[in-house]
Design an enzyme around this catalytic site. Structure first.
Site, short mmCIF file in Angstrom:
data_model
loop_
_atom_site.label_atom_id
_atom_site.label_comp_id
_atom_site.label_asym_id
_atom_site.label_seq_id
_atom_site.Cartn_x
_atom_site.Cartn_y
_atom_site.Cartn_z
N HIS A 269 -84.30 24.80 52.92
CA HIS A 269 -83.65 25.56 54.01
C HIS A 269 -84.16 25.16 55.41
CE1 HIS A 269 -81.50 28.08 51.24
NE2 HIS A 269 -82.58 28.65 50.75
N HIS B 34 -79.22 28.46 45.86
CA HIS B 34 -78.86 28.63 47.27
C HIS B 34 -78.47 27.27 47.86
CE1 HIS B 34 -81.75 32.01 46.54
NE2 HIS B 34 -80.85 32.68 47.25
N ASP C 81 -83.26 29.44 40.62
CA ASP C 81 -82.80 30.80 40.88
C ASP C 81 -81.32 31.01 40.54
OD1 ASP C 81 -82.04 29.19 43.00
OD2 ASP C 81 -83.31 30.22 44.46
ZN LIG Z 1 -82.93 29.28 46.12
#
Ligand SMILES: [Zn+2]
Length: 288
Positions: free
Chosen positions: A117, A155, A232
Protein backbone atom coordinates in the site's frame (compact mmCIF):
# COMPACT_ATOMS: atom_id res chain seq x y z
CA UNK A 1 17.26 -26.04 -8.75
CA UNK A 2 18.14 -26.59 -5.11
CA UNK A 3 15.71 -28.39 -2.82
CA UNK A 4 13.62 -26.74 -0.14
CA UNK A 5 12.55 -23.19 0.41
CA UNK A 6 14.74 -20.40 1.77
CA UNK A 7 13.08 -18.16 4.33
CA UNK A 8 14.41 -14.64 4.73
CA UNK A 9 13.53 -13.58 8.24
CA UNK A 10 14.83 -11.25 10.95
CA UNK A 11 13.39 -11.75 14.41
CA UNK A 12 13.61 -8.01 15.02
CA UNK A 13 10.58 -7.58 12.75
CA UNK A 14 8.42 -8.56 15.74
CA UNK A 15 9.82 -5.60 17.67
CA UNK A 16 7.02 -3.06 17.23
CA UNK A 17 3.29 -3.19 17.89
CA UNK A 18 0.15 -1.20 18.55
CA UNK A 19 -2.24 -2.90 21.00
CA UNK A 20 -5.30 -4.19 19.16
CA UNK A 21 -3.80 -3.62 15.70
CA UNK A 22 -4.44 -6.56 13.34
CA UNK A 23 -0.93 -6.31 11.87
CA UNK A 24 0.62 -7.77 15.01
CA UNK A 25 3.96 -9.43 15.80
CA UNK A 26 2.35 -12.85 16.37
CA UNK A 27 1.64 -13.04 12.64
CA UNK A 28 5.33 -13.62 11.98
CA UNK A 29 6.46 -15.19 15.27
CA UNK A 30 3.81 -17.92 15.10
CA UNK A 31 4.46 -18.46 11.39
CA UNK A 32 8.21 -18.76 11.98
CA UNK A 33 7.72 -21.29 14.77
CA UNK A 34 5.31 -23.33 12.65
CA UNK A 35 7.55 -23.39 9.57
CA UNK A 36 10.67 -24.29 11.56
CA UNK A 37 8.86 -27.24 13.12
CA UNK A 38 7.09 -28.42 9.97
CA UNK A 39 10.10 -28.06 7.65
CA UNK A 40 13.34 -28.56 9.56
CA UNK A 41 15.25 -28.88 6.28
CA UNK A 42 14.41 -25.40 5.04
CA UNK A 43 17.13 -22.78 5.24
CA UNK A 44 16.74 -19.53 7.18
CA UNK A 45 18.73 -16.41 6.36
CA UNK A 46 18.80 -12.94 7.92
CA UNK A 47 18.59 -10.41 5.07
CA UNK A 48 20.55 -7.16 4.94
CA UNK A 49 18.54 -3.94 4.99
CA UNK A 50 17.76 -2.25 1.69
CA UNK A 51 20.25 0.47 0.81
CA UNK A 52 19.33 4.10 0.26
CA UNK A 53 20.04 3.67 -3.45
CA UNK A 54 17.46 0.85 -3.60
CA UNK A 55 14.86 2.86 -1.69
CA UNK A 56 15.25 5.94 -3.88
CA UNK A 57 14.30 3.99 -7.00
CA UNK A 58 10.78 3.75 -5.55
CA UNK A 59 10.43 6.64 -3.08
CA UNK A 60 11.12 10.34 -2.82
CA UNK A 61 13.78 11.79 -0.52
CA UNK A 62 10.98 13.58 1.33
CA UNK A 63 9.16 10.31 2.02
CA UNK A 64 12.28 8.66 3.42
CA UNK A 65 12.95 11.72 5.55
CA UNK A 66 9.42 11.67 7.00
CA UNK A 67 9.62 7.99 7.92
CA UNK A 68 13.09 8.50 9.36
CA UNK A 69 11.77 11.36 11.46
CA UNK A 70 8.95 9.21 12.82
CA UNK A 71 6.12 11.26 11.41
CA UNK A 72 2.61 9.81 11.69
CA UNK A 73 0.93 9.06 8.40
CA UNK A 74 -2.46 7.72 9.45
CA UNK A 75 -4.02 5.85 12.33
CA UNK A 76 -3.48 2.50 10.57
CA UNK A 77 0.16 3.25 9.93
CA UNK A 78 1.64 4.95 13.00
CA UNK A 79 5.18 6.12 13.72
CA UNK A 80 6.64 3.29 15.76
CA UNK A 81 10.09 3.68 17.27
CA UNK A 82 12.60 2.47 14.70
CA UNK A 83 10.02 2.01 11.97
CA UNK A 84 12.46 3.23 9.30
CA UNK A 85 14.83 0.39 10.22
CA UNK A 86 12.00 -2.13 10.34
CA UNK A 87 10.75 -1.06 6.92
CA UNK A 88 14.20 -1.04 5.31
CA UNK A 89 14.89 -4.54 6.65
CA UNK A 90 11.57 -5.74 5.23
CA UNK A 91 12.39 -4.15 1.86
CA UNK A 92 15.87 -5.68 2.00
CA UNK A 93 14.33 -9.12 2.46
CA UNK A 94 12.27 -8.60 -0.70
CA UNK A 95 15.38 -7.64 -2.66
CA UNK A 96 17.28 -10.66 -1.34
CA UNK A 97 14.38 -12.97 -2.26
CA UNK A 98 14.39 -11.68 -5.82
CA UNK A 99 18.16 -12.06 -6.10
CA UNK A 100 17.90 -15.61 -4.71
CA UNK A 101 15.26 -16.45 -7.32
CA UNK A 102 17.62 -15.36 -10.07
CA UNK A 103 20.21 -17.78 -8.65
CA UNK A 104 17.69 -20.62 -8.98
CA UNK A 105 16.47 -20.64 -5.37
CA UNK A 106 12.88 -20.43 -4.07
CA UNK A 107 12.75 -17.79 -1.40
CA UNK A 108 10.05 -16.31 0.81
CA UNK A 109 10.34 -13.16 2.93
CA UNK A 110 8.68 -13.67 6.31
CA UNK A 111 8.88 -10.08 7.46
CA UNK A 112 6.81 -7.10 8.54
CA UNK A 113 5.82 -4.38 7.89
CA UNK A 114 4.11 -5.30 4.62
CA UNK A 115 4.62 -2.93 1.71
CA UNK A 116 2.10 -2.99 -1.13
CA UNK A 117 0.00 0.00 0.00
CA UNK A 118 2.97 2.39 0.35
CA UNK A 119 3.17 4.80 -2.57
CA UNK A 120 6.17 6.84 -3.65
CA UNK A 121 5.27 9.57 -1.16
CA UNK A 122 2.82 8.10 1.29
CA UNK A 123 2.78 5.41 3.97
CA UNK A 124 -0.66 3.87 4.44
CA UNK A 125 -2.48 0.63 5.20
CA UNK A 126 0.18 -0.76 7.60
CA UNK A 127 2.84 -0.17 4.89
CA UNK A 128 5.76 2.29 4.92
CA UNK A 129 8.00 1.29 1.99
CA UNK A 130 7.02 -0.48 -1.23
CA UNK A 131 9.12 -3.59 -0.69
CA UNK A 132 8.07 -5.54 -3.77
CA UNK A 133 8.38 -2.53 -6.05
CA UNK A 134 11.86 -1.91 -4.61
CA UNK A 135 12.74 -5.54 -5.37
CA UNK A 136 11.40 -5.28 -8.93
CA UNK A 137 13.34 -2.10 -9.61
CA UNK A 138 16.48 -3.69 -8.20
CA UNK A 139 16.10 -6.63 -10.58
CA UNK A 140 15.65 -4.25 -13.51
CA UNK A 141 18.71 -2.28 -12.44
CA UNK A 142 20.55 -5.59 -12.53
CA UNK A 143 19.75 -5.98 -16.22
CA UNK A 144 16.40 -7.77 -16.45
CA UNK A 145 13.97 -6.58 -19.12
CA UNK A 146 10.61 -7.97 -17.91
CA UNK A 147 9.52 -8.42 -14.29
CA UNK A 148 5.98 -9.38 -13.30
CA UNK A 149 4.46 -8.66 -9.92
CA UNK A 150 1.56 -10.93 -8.96
CA UNK A 151 -0.36 -9.60 -5.97
CA UNK A 152 -2.91 -12.06 -4.55
CA UNK A 153 -3.36 -10.23 -1.27
CA UNK A 154 -7.08 -9.62 -0.79
CA UNK A 155 -6.54 -5.85 -0.88
CA UNK A 156 -5.51 -3.89 -3.96
CA UNK A 157 -1.77 -3.19 -4.09
CA UNK A 158 -2.33 0.48 -4.78
CA UNK A 159 1.17 1.48 -3.68
CA UNK A 160 2.91 -1.01 -5.93
CA UNK A 161 0.66 0.11 -8.79
CA UNK A 162 1.44 3.77 -8.19
CA UNK A 163 5.18 3.17 -8.11
CA UNK A 164 5.31 0.81 -11.09
CA UNK A 165 2.76 2.18 -13.53
CA UNK A 166 4.40 3.86 -16.53
CA UNK A 167 7.42 1.52 -16.20
CA UNK A 168 6.62 -0.86 -19.03
CA UNK A 169 9.38 -3.25 -17.99
CA UNK A 170 7.05 -4.22 -15.12
CA UNK A 171 3.65 -5.88 -15.40
CA UNK A 172 1.62 -5.41 -12.24
CA UNK A 173 -1.22 -7.91 -11.79
CA UNK A 174 -3.47 -7.72 -8.74
CA UNK A 175 -6.48 -9.67 -7.53
CA UNK A 176 -8.43 -8.19 -4.67
CA UNK A 177 -11.84 -7.69 -3.18
CA UNK A 178 -13.66 -4.69 -4.59
CA UNK A 179 -15.17 -2.70 -3.05
CA UNK A 180 -12.83 -2.80 -0.06
CA UNK A 181 -9.87 -0.86 1.34
CA UNK A 182 -8.20 1.14 -0.22
CA UNK A 183 -10.95 1.52 -2.85
CA UNK A 184 -8.67 1.45 -5.91
CA UNK A 185 -7.97 -1.34 -8.37
CA UNK A 186 -11.03 -1.32 -10.58
CA UNK A 187 -9.41 -0.23 -13.84
CA UNK A 188 -6.64 -1.82 -15.92
CA UNK A 189 -4.35 0.24 -18.15
CA UNK A 190 -1.02 -0.19 -19.92
CA UNK A 191 1.13 -2.33 -17.62
CA UNK A 192 -1.44 -2.47 -14.79
CA UNK A 193 -3.89 -5.39 -14.78
CA UNK A 194 -6.49 -5.39 -12.02
CA UNK A 195 -8.82 -8.30 -11.32
CA UNK A 196 -11.39 -7.10 -8.77
CA UNK A 197 -13.55 -9.72 -7.04
CA UNK A 198 -16.96 -8.80 -5.57
CA UNK A 199 -17.27 -9.71 -1.88
CA UNK A 200 -19.18 -12.91 -1.14
CA UNK A 201 -19.13 -13.97 -4.81
CA UNK A 202 -19.14 -17.72 -5.61
CA UNK A 203 -15.93 -19.55 -4.76
CA UNK A 204 -15.54 -20.85 -8.29
CA UNK A 205 -15.68 -17.27 -9.58
CA UNK A 206 -13.06 -16.12 -7.08
CA UNK A 207 -10.61 -18.87 -7.99
CA UNK A 208 -11.38 -18.43 -11.69
CA UNK A 209 -10.39 -14.79 -11.35
CA UNK A 210 -7.14 -15.84 -9.67
CA UNK A 211 -6.42 -18.20 -12.54
CA UNK A 212 -7.10 -15.45 -15.09
CA UNK A 213 -4.72 -13.16 -13.24
CA UNK A 214 -2.04 -15.86 -13.26
CA UNK A 215 -2.50 -16.37 -17.01
CA UNK A 216 -2.03 -12.60 -17.37
CA UNK A 217 1.28 -12.89 -15.52
CA UNK A 218 2.45 -15.71 -17.79
CA UNK A 219 1.37 -13.88 -20.97
CA UNK A 220 3.99 -11.22 -20.22
CA UNK A 221 6.71 -13.91 -20.47
CA UNK A 222 8.48 -12.42 -17.46
CA UNK A 223 12.07 -13.26 -16.61
CA UNK A 224 11.17 -12.97 -12.92
CA UNK A 225 7.89 -13.20 -11.02
CA UNK A 226 7.62 -11.42 -7.69
CA UNK A 227 4.63 -12.40 -5.59
CA UNK A 228 2.94 -10.11 -3.10
CA UNK A 229 1.71 -13.01 -1.01
CA UNK A 230 -0.99 -11.75 1.28
CA UNK A 231 -3.33 -14.25 2.89
CA UNK A 232 -6.31 -12.09 3.81
CA UNK A 233 -8.52 -13.42 1.00
CA UNK A 234 -8.76 -16.53 3.21
CA UNK A 235 -12.29 -17.54 4.21
CA UNK A 236 -11.39 -17.14 7.88
CA UNK A 237 -9.76 -13.72 7.64
CA UNK A 238 -11.39 -11.02 9.77
CA UNK A 239 -10.70 -8.09 7.40
CA UNK A 240 -12.31 -9.19 4.11
CA UNK A 241 -15.24 -11.18 2.68
CA UNK A 242 -13.53 -13.55 0.25
CA UNK A 243 -13.37 -17.30 0.75
CA UNK A 244 -10.06 -18.75 -0.40
CA UNK A 245 -9.26 -22.10 1.23
CA UNK A 246 -5.96 -23.56 2.39
CA UNK A 247 -5.96 -25.85 -0.67
CA UNK A 248 -6.24 -22.81 -2.94
CA UNK A 249 -3.01 -21.36 -1.54
CA UNK A 250 -1.31 -24.72 -2.13
CA UNK A 251 -2.53 -24.56 -5.74
CA UNK A 252 -1.09 -21.04 -6.20
CA UNK A 253 2.28 -22.41 -5.10
CA UNK A 254 1.94 -25.27 -7.58
CA UNK A 255 1.18 -22.83 -10.39
CA UNK A 256 4.42 -21.03 -9.58
CA UNK A 257 6.36 -24.30 -9.52
CA UNK A 258 4.92 -25.46 -12.84
CA UNK A 259 5.79 -22.22 -14.59
CA UNK A 260 9.56 -22.89 -14.31
CA UNK A 261 10.05 -19.11 -14.21
CA UNK A 262 12.30 -17.73 -11.43
CA UNK A 263 10.01 -16.49 -8.68
CA UNK A 264 10.17 -15.03 -5.19
CA UNK A 265 7.41 -14.27 -2.71
CA UNK A 266 7.04 -11.86 0.19
CA UNK A 267 4.48 -11.74 2.96
CA UNK A 268 1.98 -8.90 2.69
CA UNK A 269 -1.27 -9.18 4.71
CA UNK A 270 -3.09 -12.05 6.38
CA UNK A 271 -4.71 -11.60 9.77
CA UNK A 272 -6.39 -14.85 10.71
CA UNK A 273 -4.96 -17.20 13.33
CA UNK A 274 -4.50 -19.73 10.52
CA UNK A 275 -1.83 -17.60 8.81
CA UNK A 276 1.00 -20.09 9.60
CA UNK A 277 -0.93 -22.90 7.90
CA UNK A 278 -1.74 -20.74 4.86
CA UNK A 279 1.89 -19.77 4.34
CA UNK A 280 2.88 -23.41 4.81
CA UNK A 281 0.36 -24.56 2.19
CA UNK A 282 1.56 -21.99 -0.35
CA UNK A 283 5.24 -22.79 0.20
CA UNK A 284 4.65 -26.55 0.23
CA UNK A 285 2.83 -26.31 -3.09
CA UNK A 286 5.74 -24.34 -4.49
CA UNK A 287 8.54 -26.43 -2.99
CA UNK A 288 10.77 -28.25 -5.51
ZN1 LIG B 1 -4.34 -7.16 2.54
Amino acid sequence: MLGGVIIFHDERCAGYATPGHPERPARVTRSARHLREAHPGWEWRVPPAATREMLLRAHSEAHLARIGAGKNFDADTPAHDGIFDHATRSAGAAVECARAALRGERAFALMRPPGHHATRDQAMGFCYLGSIAIAALDALAGGLKRVAIWDFDGHHGNGTEAICEHDLRIRFVSTHQHPAYPGTGKISRKNVFNFPIPPDSPHVHQIGTLRASWDCVLAFEPQLILVSAGFDAYVGDPLLSLDFEIADYRAFGQWLAHSKIPAAAILEGGYSDDLPKLIDAFLTGWEP
